[in-house]
Write an enzyme that holds these catalytic residues in place. Structure first.
Site, PDB file in Angstrom:
ATOM      1  N   ASP A  72      -0.773   6.798  -1.706  1.00 20.76           N
ATOM      2  CA  ASP A  72      -0.562   6.672  -0.269  1.00 20.76           C
ATOM      3  C   ASP A  72       0.870   6.168  -0.058  1.00 20.76           C
ATOM      4  O   ASP A  72       1.502   5.671  -1.010  1.00 20.76           O
ATOM      5  CB  ASP A  72      -1.582   5.694   0.310  1.00 20.76           C
ATOM      6  CG  ASP A  72      -1.320   5.375   1.772  1.00 20.76           C
ATOM      7  OD1 ASP A  72      -1.289   6.317   2.578  1.00 20.76           O
ATOM      8  OD2 ASP A  72      -1.119   4.184   2.091  1.00 20.76           O
TER       9      ASP A  72
ATOM     10  N   ASP B 257       2.653   4.607   3.523  1.00 20.86           N
ATOM     11  CA  ASP B 257       2.807   3.416   4.355  1.00 20.86           C
ATOM     12  C   ASP B 257       1.821   2.343   3.937  1.00 20.86           C
ATOM     13  O   ASP B 257       0.612   2.568   3.905  1.00 20.86           O
ATOM     14  CB  ASP B 257       2.596   3.756   5.837  1.00 20.86           C
ATOM     15  CG  ASP B 257       3.884   3.695   6.630  1.00 20.86           C
ATOM     16  OD1 ASP B 257       4.640   2.735   6.431  1.00 20.86           O
ATOM     17  OD2 ASP B 257       4.131   4.607   7.434  1.00 20.86           O
TER      18      ASP B 257
END
Length: 332
Positions: A14, A16
């Site tokens: 992932d 952010d």
């Protein structure tokens, strides 16, 4: 000794909250990504953010010290476009609520993107854009009410930024859901299509999903049938972990991505009993006492193991060391 990376042939990161916070790099993240590459494992950057093209994501990663290629980026916009392309005939009209990057992804799968409702609209696709306004939602509302298939790139309620959590695509999806009484099909996390597409692109048979959110990254990994590692550099908190539903429980827990650089064994990062802490549960209350110099992250791994298998309603310290450790996680 076997390491966590020995169990997996690709790592799906992932972005952010895991690799960076907006335009600020998370310490140690770039080194962790480089280490995964050095170990010969495929790397994929998997993001629910549908506002940016893969090239823009690569540029953003470079700005925080992480090298990447566009072919290593998987976005929810790509997943949504792929879903539309699989089910709609060539050149079908799709009303786009989102950025021009989403428009480009829809066009790339042979469909015809438009911005206004009309009689020929086959589907609506909705992704995050800071420029989305009432007029955009109104056009989408008309199309969905007229029977168009509605696909959301993701349903993240919030979007991390340097200023804090801001409204995400899910907040806009909620507005359209309220106006239409309809639920969209979702391409991004926590649904499986995005992560499965990323794993397939890496030709991975045993990918590891790494993220900071239980409701998207970890739930998506569970839905896709992949193992997962949650890091505590973003949204997930110790309290959320203890209360996590079965579909949002990670296999591994680490404070941050530097855990990957230490070549830790899987058992060091697994949710389960760990030395240094003793936990007793009675009447729903978990009492923690120290047993030597325990690692505070190990305490959370151990607590999750007990909380997920027994009814735990509260956690309390049994000595001063445990009290300090629990306070550091806001669990007292």
């Amino acid at each position: 000794m076997a390491t966590l990376l020995d169990r997996h042939d690709a790592v799906l990161f992932d972005l952010d909250g895991t690799v960076y916070h907006g335009h600020r790099p998370i310490p140690g993240a770039a080194e962790a990504v480089a280490h995964v590459r050095d170990r010969g494992r495929a790397v994929r950057f998997v993001t629910n953010n549908a506002a940016k093209s893969p090239d823009a994501v690569v540029e953003h990663l470079a700005s925080v010290g992480v090298a990447a290629g566009a072919d290593e980026v998987s976005t929810s916009a790509q997943a949504a476009a792929a879903l539309l392309g699989q089910r709609l005939p060539t050149a079908a009209e799709v009303l786009v609520v989102g950025t021009e990057s989403l428009v480009a992804e829809v066009r790339a799968v042979g469909l015809h993107p438009v911005r206004e409702h009309g009689p020929g609209i086959a589907a609506v696709v909705q992704g995050h854009s800071p420029d989305t306004c009432w007029a955009d939602l109104a056009e989408a509302c008309l199309a969905v009410r007229a029977g168009a298939w509605w696909v959301a790139c993701n349903v993240d309620a919030t979007l991390p930024s340097e200023r804090g959590q801001l409204p995400g695509n899910g907040a806009m999806v909620a507005a359209l859901r309220a106006a239409t009484g309809t639920d969209p099909d979702v391409a991004g996390k926590p649904e499986a299509p995005l992560l499965r597409t990323a794993a397939d692109g890496a030709e991975a048979r045993s990918p590891l999903v790494v993220g900071d959110r239980l409701d998207t990254d970890i739930a998506g990994a569970v839905a896709a049938g992949h193992h997962s590692l949650v890091v505590l550099t973003g949204v997930a908190t110790a309290t959320q972990l203890l209360r996590a539903a079965p579909g949002e429980r990670p296999d591994y827990l680490a404070a941050d991505l530097t855990a990957l650089t230490r070549d830790a064994g899987p058992e060091e990062l697994e949710i389960g009993p760990h030395p240094g802490w003793r936990i007793t549960v009675a009447g729903g209350h978990a009492t923690v006492t120290s047993d030597g110099d325990g690692d505070p992250v190990d305490l959370i791994r151990h607590l999750c193991h007990r909380a997920w298998s027994e009814q735990v309603t509260s956690v309390r310290p049994g000595d001063a060391t445990a009290e300090r450790a629990l306070a550091s996680w806001d669990l007292t």
